[in-house]
Design a protein around this motif. Structure first.
Motif, short mmCIF file in Angstrom:
data_model
loop_
_atom_site.label_atom_id
_atom_site.label_comp_id
_atom_site.label_asym_id
_atom_site.label_seq_id
_atom_site.Cartn_x
_atom_site.Cartn_y
_atom_site.Cartn_z
N ARG A 55 0.80 -1.23 0.00
CA ARG A 55 0.00 0.00 0.00
C ARG A 55 0.83 1.27 0.00
O ARG A 55 0.29 2.36 -0.17
CB ARG A 55 -0.96 -0.01 1.18
N ALA A 59 7.71 3.84 4.70
CA ALA A 59 7.21 4.86 5.63
C ALA A 59 8.24 5.24 6.68
O ALA A 59 7.93 5.92 7.64
CB ALA A 59 5.92 4.39 6.29
N ALA A 61 12.32 4.50 8.81
CA ALA A 61 13.12 3.50 9.50
C ALA A 61 12.16 2.62 10.31
O ALA A 61 11.02 3.01 10.56
CB ALA A 61 14.10 4.21 10.43
N GLY A 100 13.02 7.99 6.87
CA GLY A 100 14.06 7.28 6.13
C GLY A 100 13.60 6.86 4.75
O GLY A 100 14.42 6.70 3.83
N GLU A 103 14.16 9.83 2.67
CA GLU A 103 15.62 10.00 2.56
C GLU A 103 16.20 9.02 1.53
O GLU A 103 17.11 9.36 0.77
CB GLU A 103 16.27 9.80 3.93
N GLU A 123 10.36 12.91 11.61
CA GLU A 123 11.20 12.44 12.72
C GLU A 123 11.05 13.26 14.00
O GLU A 123 11.11 12.71 15.10
CB GLU A 123 12.68 12.43 12.30
N ARG A 271 -1.26 2.99 18.76
CA ARG A 271 -1.67 1.88 17.88
C ARG A 271 -2.08 0.67 18.70
O ARG A 271 -3.02 -0.04 18.35
CB ARG A 271 -0.55 1.56 16.91
C1 3H9 Z 1 13.13 7.55 10.61
O1 3H9 Z 1 12.80 7.21 9.52
C2 3H9 Z 1 14.56 7.86 11.00
C3 3H9 Z 1 15.44 8.14 9.84
O2 3H9 Z 1 15.44 9.50 9.51
C4 3H9 Z 1 16.88 7.81 10.13
C5 3H9 Z 1 17.21 6.41 10.42
C6 3H9 Z 1 18.68 6.17 10.55
N1 3H9 Z 1 8.33 1.30 11.82
O3 3H9 Z 1 -0.18 3.87 11.63
P1 3H9 Z 1 -0.75 2.57 11.14
C7 3H9 Z 1 3.38 -0.04 11.93
S1 3H9 Z 1 12.01 7.64 11.87
C8 3H9 Z 1 7.75 0.21 12.35
O4 3H9 Z 1 -1.76 1.93 11.99
P2 3H9 Z 1 -1.86 3.96 8.88
C9 3H9 Z 1 2.40 0.44 12.99
O5 3H9 Z 1 2.94 0.27 14.28
C10 3H9 Z 1 10.50 7.05 11.14
N2 3H9 Z 1 6.42 0.01 12.32
O6 3H9 Z 1 -1.32 2.69 9.66
C11 3H9 Z 1 1.21 -0.46 12.72
O7 3H9 Z 1 1.47 -1.72 13.31
P3 3H9 Z 1 0.28 -2.56 13.98
C12 3H9 Z 1 9.83 8.09 10.36
C13 3H9 Z 1 5.66 0.94 11.75
O8 3H9 Z 1 -2.22 3.50 7.53
C14 3H9 Z 1 1.25 -0.65 11.21
O9 3H9 Z 1 2.58 -0.30 10.80
N3 3H9 Z 1 8.53 7.61 9.91
C15 3H9 Z 1 6.21 2.10 11.19
O10 3H9 Z 1 -2.88 4.69 9.71
C16 3H9 Z 1 0.29 0.25 10.47
O11 3H9 Z 1 0.47 1.59 10.90
C17 3H9 Z 1 7.41 7.82 10.61
O12 3H9 Z 1 7.42 8.44 11.64
C18 3H9 Z 1 7.60 2.28 11.24
N4 3H9 Z 1 8.20 3.36 10.70
O13 3H9 Z 1 -0.63 4.97 8.75
C19 3H9 Z 1 6.15 7.26 10.02
N5 3H9 Z 1 5.20 2.86 10.68
O14 3H9 Z 1 -0.68 -2.84 12.85
C20 3H9 Z 1 5.37 6.51 11.06
C21 3H9 Z 1 4.07 2.17 10.90
O15 3H9 Z 1 0.97 -3.74 14.55
N6 3H9 Z 1 4.19 5.87 10.54
N7 3H9 Z 1 4.34 1.02 11.55
O16 3H9 Z 1 -0.33 -1.65 15.02
C22 3H9 Z 1 3.07 6.55 10.23
O17 3H9 Z 1 2.99 7.77 10.31
C23 3H9 Z 1 1.87 5.75 9.81
O18 3H9 Z 1 2.07 4.44 10.29
C24 3H9 Z 1 1.62 5.65 8.28
C25 3H9 Z 1 0.49 4.64 8.01
C26 3H9 Z 1 1.20 7.06 7.78
C27 3H9 Z 1 2.85 5.21 7.56
#
Ligand code: 3H9
Length: 694
Positions: A55, A59, A61, A100, A103, A123, A271
């Motif tokens: 989908r 999204a 790291a 990430g 990025e 972040e 969540r």
């Molecule tokens: C980063 O990237 C650091 C880098 O700059 C540097 C690195 C070195 N990881 O929200 P949902 C899981 S920091 C692991 O219900 P939606 C979530 O827990 C990251 N798991 O769906 C859930 O699990 P469960 C920057 C993740 O459609 C399932 O996916 N990125 C992650 O309402 C579905 O999620 C963010 O901050 C993840 N990154 O929304 C984005 N993301 O079903 C964070 C999601 O077991 N994510 N999960 O409960 C979001 O904002 C929303 O999840 C997204 C989807 C908009 C993507």
């Protein structure tokens, strides 16, 4: 294999497939390294497309790895490897390209996105900054101002805007993969355009300082945004590799901060609240046609929340005049949504002509799938409403009460179908606030609970399951810590100092400013209701009664704890003598409180009652309490919620605070047994967040 490499003609295809959101776990990072090597070694490939299955594009790291020992390969190295390839790579984005994930795309040599793609660097909402080149590559593509805005606001940029800014090269009209393949064909054979080779925009210290000051005012106490601004501007003055090293160091520093731990706890807790073993696999009932009873502030807000989510709403009022008034309130709220750009004017017109109507006859609810009652908070009135609903609602309709403290079991008893009755406690304004307490009564059927959660999802709200008790999770905890706060004012603290100490701690508003906003009549009526059950040693906030009796009802009367000339709250010199008089009448010699003690007492009371709420099953887990307090009560998100805060502070310290306070008042201060047990076993509240069978 979460990453695969294949080839079609002269175009290599690297596909990431790591459901649900293609997060960059260690396996994905290793897979990307291997795929980059395979593409580099494939002499038949002259360009590549990097895309994602499922989908969404990546999204971010993998947040679940944060706080654990980092595992190689690290993401910045993976992105550097792709950027350093000597054949072009086209990133084909869809869904949400975040953190990430974005990025990674910035390290590719061209970017194309499906029209509904959204891109951002969120972040800072996790207490971090972009740590895989975002602070250095994004400004090279979009300029300094736009990069700082995107990084510090965490906003998601729609694809067309991203193209205008230069973040991506193209928006794909039609099939994304085909358009990405065509772009790769076009670039094949050309030298790759590396973002790191673009000139860095000049950074001005003065501009950075102005932005940091603005952010400090808007988000007091939060460090990630400040560090992000310094890292972007500081890095741009350096060669790219050094800018990257500086970013890495700042990212690691933030990774070790308590704010990062708190914000990531909040992310997963929000969540986890939806994962209830009791409703796992249970289908919800239909909820397209809704009914709302009562068109006051709450009822109209609930109606608007439903309308904005595309539901059909019939609102019932007692007579034509009240119905017309409710119609007006709903129209005003929708107009507000139009003005804020949340709703198109044409859609508003469509809603008002097709999806919304008022009526004065309950019979109009005969076809409703779900009916929410939002009438006056009186058991007698609610019982009458539910008895009437029982007569008209179709079989299987969900009958919900929006009561904020009354016994939902008793309300259910007013019907012949208690299994269909549930509490849906919205927070005001209901079309804005994200929290919904789903109050599960003794006989509520699992599919009715599932429907409550499904409604929250539809309304884009966060639902938390709560058990029946006076005030459920949030208001019960609130009334307890509010009593501790009022006791301090009785003993000598100024309400203004209390408000300042708690907003300095991070609360969105102080408790006395909140009273003024809600109206002092609300607290007064609650005290009246509870007066019969009062214990002689309960501390009554007599000063609040005095203000009420003087007609100082808060904002709505222009005066409460504060004065509101011109709308802004100002301290009122007349309050101190009123408080002195109340204390003298009660024989209290006022004393001083430090800000630290105000916070310690407020938090000890909050944590203590929250522990009881968990122990008696009103909240399933400590994390449910955190989500309620974060989303309904202005608790600072960067402190993770009261239960996370308690673990971080140490349960021993909280116990010793409570013991100290109990030495003065052993009627109010009783340690919750759960806190003592956990501390004795060297365990934390977080240990209770795991499996639960309720
Ligand atoms: C980063 O990237 C650091 C880098 O700059 C540097 C690195 C070195 N990881 O929200 P949902 C899981 S920091 C692991 O219900 P939606 C979530 O827990 C990251 N798991 O769906 C859930 O699990 P469960 C920057 C993740 O459609 C399932 O996916 N990125 C992650 O309402 C579905 O999620 C963010 O901050 C993840 N990154 O929304 C984005 N993301 O079903 C964070 C999601 O077991 N994510 N999960 O409960 C979001 O904002 C929303 O999840 C997204 C989807 C908009 C993507």
């Amino acid at each position: 294999m979460p990453v695969t490499y294949t080839r079609q003609g002269r175009i290599g295809i690297i596909t990431i497939d790591n459901p649900p959101v293609n997060a960059l776990s260690q396996a994905v990072r290793a897979g990307l390294m291997a795929a980059a090597d395979a593409f580099a070694a494939d002499d038949g490939a002259e360009a590549a497309v990097l895309c994602c299955a499922g989908r969404t594009w990546v999204a971010g790291a993998d947040i679940s790895e944060f706080g654990k020992p980092p595992a190689q390969p690290f993401l910045p190295e993976v992105i550097d490897r792709i950027e350093a390839l000597d054949k072009p790579v086209v990133a084909a984005l869809h869904g949400t390209a975040l953190g990430g994930g974005l990025e990674l795309a910035l390290g590719a040599h061209a970017r194309i996105a499906a029209p509904d793609t959204r891109m951002g660097l969120p972040e800072v909402t996790l207490g971090l900054l972009p740590g895989a080149g975002g602070t250095q590559r994004l400004p090279r593509l979009v300029g300094l101002e736009a990069a700082l805005d995107i990084i510090t606001s965490a906003r998601q940029v729609p694809a067309r805007q991203a193209a205008d800014l230069g973040m991506i090269d193209q928006v794909a009209d039609g099939d994304l993969t085909a358009a990405a393949m065509a772009l790769a064909e076009e670039l094949a054979g050309q030298p790759p355009r590396r973002t790191c080779d673009r000139p860095a925009p000049a950074a001005e210290d003065a501009q950075a300082e102005v932005l940091k000051a603005q952010l400090a005012r808007k988000l007091p106490g939060q460090i990630a945004q400040q560090v992000a601004v310094d890292t972007v501007t500081g890095g741009l003055a350096l060669p790219f590799a050094q800018g990257m090293a500086q970013e890495r160091a700042a990212f690691r520093r933030l990774m070790d901060s308590p704010q990062r731990a708190a914000l990531i706890h909040a992310f997963f807790a929000e969540r986890a609240v939806a994962h209830l073993p009791r409703i796992k696999g249970i289908a919800s009932r239909p909820l397209d046609r809704t009914g709302v009873i009562g068109g006051g502030t709450m009822g109209a807000g609930i109606a608007v929340a439903c309308l904005l989510a595309g539901l059909d709403v019939t609102l019932i009022e007692r007579d034509a005049e009240a119905a017309a008034k409710a119609q007006g309130t709903v129209e005003t709220l929708l107009e507000g949504a139009v003005k804020r750009g949340k709703l198109a004017a044409t859609r508003r017109d469509e809603i008002l002509s097709v999806a919304f109507r008022t009526d004065t006859d309950y019979a109009a609810l005969a076809q409703a799938d779900l009916i929410v009652e939002a009438v006056f908070e009186s058991m007698e009135v609610k019982e009458q409403v539910f008895a009437a609903l029982d007569r008209v609602a179709k079989p299987g309709a969900v009958l919900a009460t929006n009561t904020s403290y009354l016994n939902v079991n008793r309300i259910a008893d007013a019907t012949s179908r208690p299994a269909d009755v549930i509490g849906l406690h919205f927070f005001s304004p209901a079309h804005v606030m994200r929290l919904l307490e789903v109050v599960v009564a003794d006989r509520t059927a699992p599919e009715v609970v599932a429907t409550g959660f499904a409604l929250a999802k539809r309304l884009k709200k966060i639902a938390v399951r709560a058990g029946v008790c006076d005030g459920f999770i949030g208001n019960r905890i609130l009334s307890h810590y509010r009593a501790a706060v009022d006791a301090m004012v009785l003993d000598g603290a100024s309400p203004y100092q209390v408000d300042r100490a708690l907003t300095d701690f991070g609360f969105a508003m102080g408790p006395y400013a909140v009273s003024d906003l809600a109206g002092l009549d609300i607290g007064y009526l609650t005290r009246q209701r509870k007066a019969a059950d009062r214990h002689p040693r309960d501390r009554v906030p007599v000063f609040a009664d005095r203000l009420y009796e003087l007609g100082r009802l808060g904002r709505k009367s222009g005066r409460g704890y504060y004065r509101y000339e011109g709308g802004t709250p100002q301290e009122d010199p007349e309050l101190a003598p009123l408080l002195d008089q109340v204390r003298a009448d009660l024989g209290i010699s006022p004393r001083n409180f430090s800000d630290e003690e105000i916070v310690a007492r407020t938090m000890a009371a909050m944590v203590n009652e929250a522990a009881r709420v968990v122990a008696d099953g009103t909240a399933l887990r400590p994390l449910d309490v955190d989500v309620v307090m974060l989303n309904g009560y202005g608790f600072p998100r960067w402190r993770g919620g009261p239960m996370h805060w308690a673990d971080a502070r140490g349960l021993d310290r909280i116990l010793s605070d409570i013991d100290r306070f109990a030495a003065e008042d052993d009627h109010f201060w009783h340690t919750a047994p759960l806190l003592r047990e956990l501390a004795a076993q060297g365990r934390s509240l977080a240990d209770l967040n795991g499996g639960t069978s309720a």
